[in-house]
Structure formats: structure tokens, C-alpha cells
Motif scaffolding. Structure first.
Motif, short mmCIF file in Angstrom:
data_model
loop_
_atom_site.label_atom_id
_atom_site.label_comp_id
_atom_site.label_asym_id
_atom_site.label_seq_id
_atom_site.Cartn_x
_atom_site.Cartn_y
_atom_site.Cartn_z
N ALA A 29 51.37 -18.51 44.31
CA ALA A 29 51.14 -18.32 42.87
C ALA A 29 50.24 -19.39 42.24
CB ALA A 29 52.46 -18.23 42.12
N LEU A 30 49.37 -20.04 43.03
CA LEU A 30 48.39 -20.98 42.46
C LEU A 30 47.44 -20.19 41.59
CD1 LEU A 30 47.06 -23.79 42.31
CD2 LEU A 30 45.72 -23.15 44.32
N ASP A 31 47.26 -20.64 40.34
CA ASP A 31 46.40 -19.97 39.38
C ASP A 31 44.95 -20.37 39.62
OD1 ASP A 31 45.34 -18.67 37.21
OD2 ASP A 31 46.18 -20.04 35.72
N PHE A 32 44.14 -19.46 40.17
CA PHE A 32 42.74 -19.75 40.46
C PHE A 32 41.89 -19.75 39.20
CE2 PHE A 32 43.76 -17.56 44.68
CZ PHE A 32 44.07 -18.76 45.30
N THR A 33 42.38 -19.14 38.11
CA THR A 33 41.59 -19.09 36.88
C THR A 33 41.47 -20.44 36.21
OG1 THR A 33 43.52 -18.50 35.52
CG2 THR A 33 42.24 -16.68 36.47
N ARG A 34 42.29 -21.40 36.57
CA ARG A 34 42.19 -22.72 35.95
C ARG A 34 41.06 -23.56 36.55
NH1 ARG A 34 45.80 -27.18 38.24
NH2 ARG A 34 46.22 -26.48 40.34
N PHE A 35 40.48 -23.08 37.64
CA PHE A 35 39.34 -23.76 38.25
C PHE A 35 38.05 -23.11 37.76
CE2 PHE A 35 42.84 -24.12 41.26
CZ PHE A 35 42.91 -25.49 41.40
N ASP A 36 37.08 -23.91 37.38
CA ASP A 36 35.82 -23.39 36.86
C ASP A 36 34.68 -23.85 37.77
OD1 ASP A 36 33.83 -22.32 35.31
OD2 ASP A 36 33.82 -23.95 33.87
N VAL A 37 34.24 -22.96 38.66
CA VAL A 37 33.13 -23.32 39.55
C VAL A 37 31.79 -23.09 38.88
CG1 VAL A 37 34.46 -22.94 41.65
CG2 VAL A 37 33.11 -21.09 40.71
N GLY A 38 31.76 -22.35 37.78
CA GLY A 38 30.53 -22.16 37.02
C GLY A 38 29.44 -21.43 37.79
N ASP A 39 28.20 -21.64 37.34
CA ASP A 39 27.05 -20.98 37.94
C ASP A 39 26.28 -21.90 38.88
OD1 ASP A 39 27.57 -18.63 36.58
OD2 ASP A 39 26.36 -19.22 34.85
N GLY A 40 26.78 -23.08 39.12
CA GLY A 40 26.09 -24.03 39.99
C GLY A 40 25.79 -23.49 41.37
N PRO A 41 26.79 -22.90 42.05
CA PRO A 41 26.51 -22.37 43.38
C PRO A 41 25.43 -21.29 43.38
CG PRO A 41 28.87 -22.54 43.06
CD PRO A 41 28.23 -22.83 41.72
N ALA A 42 25.42 -20.42 42.37
CA ALA A 42 24.44 -19.34 42.34
C ALA A 42 23.03 -19.89 42.14
CB ALA A 42 24.78 -18.36 41.22
N ALA A 43 22.86 -20.81 41.20
CA ALA A 43 21.54 -21.39 40.95
C ALA A 43 21.03 -22.14 42.17
CB ALA A 43 21.60 -22.31 39.74
N PHE A 44 21.90 -22.90 42.80
CA PHE A 44 21.54 -23.67 43.98
C PHE A 44 21.13 -22.74 45.13
CE2 PHE A 44 22.82 -26.59 47.53
CZ PHE A 44 21.92 -27.60 47.22
N LEU A 45 21.88 -21.67 45.34
CA LEU A 45 21.58 -20.73 46.41
C LEU A 45 20.29 -19.97 46.17
CD1 LEU A 45 25.09 -19.34 47.26
CD2 LEU A 45 23.60 -20.62 48.77
N ILE A 46 20.01 -19.62 44.91
CA ILE A 46 18.77 -18.90 44.60
C ILE A 46 17.57 -19.75 45.01
CG2 ILE A 46 17.29 -18.15 42.70
CD1 ILE A 46 19.87 -17.14 41.34
N LEU A 47 17.63 -21.03 44.71
CA LEU A 47 16.51 -21.90 45.07
C LEU A 47 16.38 -22.06 46.59
CD1 LEU A 47 16.92 -24.64 42.33
CD2 LEU A 47 15.15 -22.89 42.48
N ILE A 48 17.48 -22.32 47.25
CA ILE A 48 17.43 -22.56 48.69
C ILE A 48 17.08 -21.28 49.46
CG2 ILE A 48 18.84 -23.10 50.71
CD1 ILE A 48 20.31 -25.11 48.97
#
Length: 128
Positions: free
Chosen positions: A47-66
Motif C-alpha cells: 500500500a505504498l502511495d506512489f502518487t506522493r512521488f513527483d518524477v515530473g517531466d525530467g526523464p522525458a526531456a532528457f530522453l528526447i535529447l539523448i
């Protein structure tokens, strides 16, 4: 179990293992994702609440460039080496790019969430 990493002794997977297999960072169950790259709301086991973690758009922007740079370089190399028709280039690189982005995004988001959990990262709180 790695004796140098005390968290793995408590049944918690390491960050890399959680990212690769979509494991809950607390209990190690394979419950992190509800879709291809969408997190579940909570772990069905602990029952760990994953919604309390905010990964944001950083991974998407980083991956688009790479991935964009990698695919562009490979496509130019293929064009110079074999001179295939443009339709063949599109037939090859569109699915390759899609798979790399989805796979990379899944890994990056899961790794960032596991890292946030491991380091007890959270939003700043005013007034405690």
C-alpha cells in the motif's frame, strides 16, 4: 543481497533492480506500473502511495535529447553508408525511436521514483 547496501537486507530492491523490473521500492513486488509508462496509484502488496512521488517531466526531456541525437546519428550513418530509400528509413527509425523512448522512459521514471523513495525526498513543507 549486497552487504554494502543495508536497504536491500530489509527486502527492498536496489534502485537499478526496481527500475529494470518495475518493482515497488518498499516491498519489491512487481506493482509499480499500471500501464506501459503510467505509475499505479499505490502498491497492491504494501500500500505504498506512489502518487506522493513527483518524477515530473525530467526523464522525458532528457530522453528526447539523448534518443533523438542517437537516432539522428544512426539514421545519417545509415544514409551515408547504404543510401536506402527514405520510406525504408522511416520504416526502420519510427518504431526504433518509439521503442527506445517507451523503454527508456519506463526505466528513467522507475529509477527516479525508487531514488526518491530511497533518499526520502519530498516536497518542501512550510510551517511544518
Amino acid at each position: 543481497m549486497n552487504p554494502a547496501d543495508p536497504d536491500t537486507e530489509k527486502g527492498q530492491p536496489g534502485i537499478a533492480r526496481a527500475a529494470l523490473f518495475g518493482l515497488c521500492p518498499r516491498c519489491g513486488a512487481k506493482t509499480l506500473f499500471a500501464g506501459t509508462v503510467r505509475f499505479a496509484d499505490r502498491c497492491r502488496v504494501c500500500a505504498l502511495d506512489f502518487t506522493r512521488f513527483d518524477v515530473g517531466d525530467g526523464p522525458a526531456a532528457f530522453l528526447i535529447l539523448i534518443i533523438g541525437g542517437l537516432v539522428a546519428t544512426l539514421a545519417i550513418g545509415l544514409q551515408l553508408a547504404a543510401d536506402p530509400p527514405y520510406w525504408l528509413q522511416a520504416l526502420v527509425w519510427v518504431p526504433v525511436t518509439t521503442l527506445l523512448v517507451l523503454g527508456g522512459l519506463r526505466l528513467a521514471k522507475a529509477g527516479l521514483l525508487a531514488s526518491e523513495f530511497r533518499n526520502r525526498a519530498g516536497e518542501g513543507r512550510l510551517g511544518k
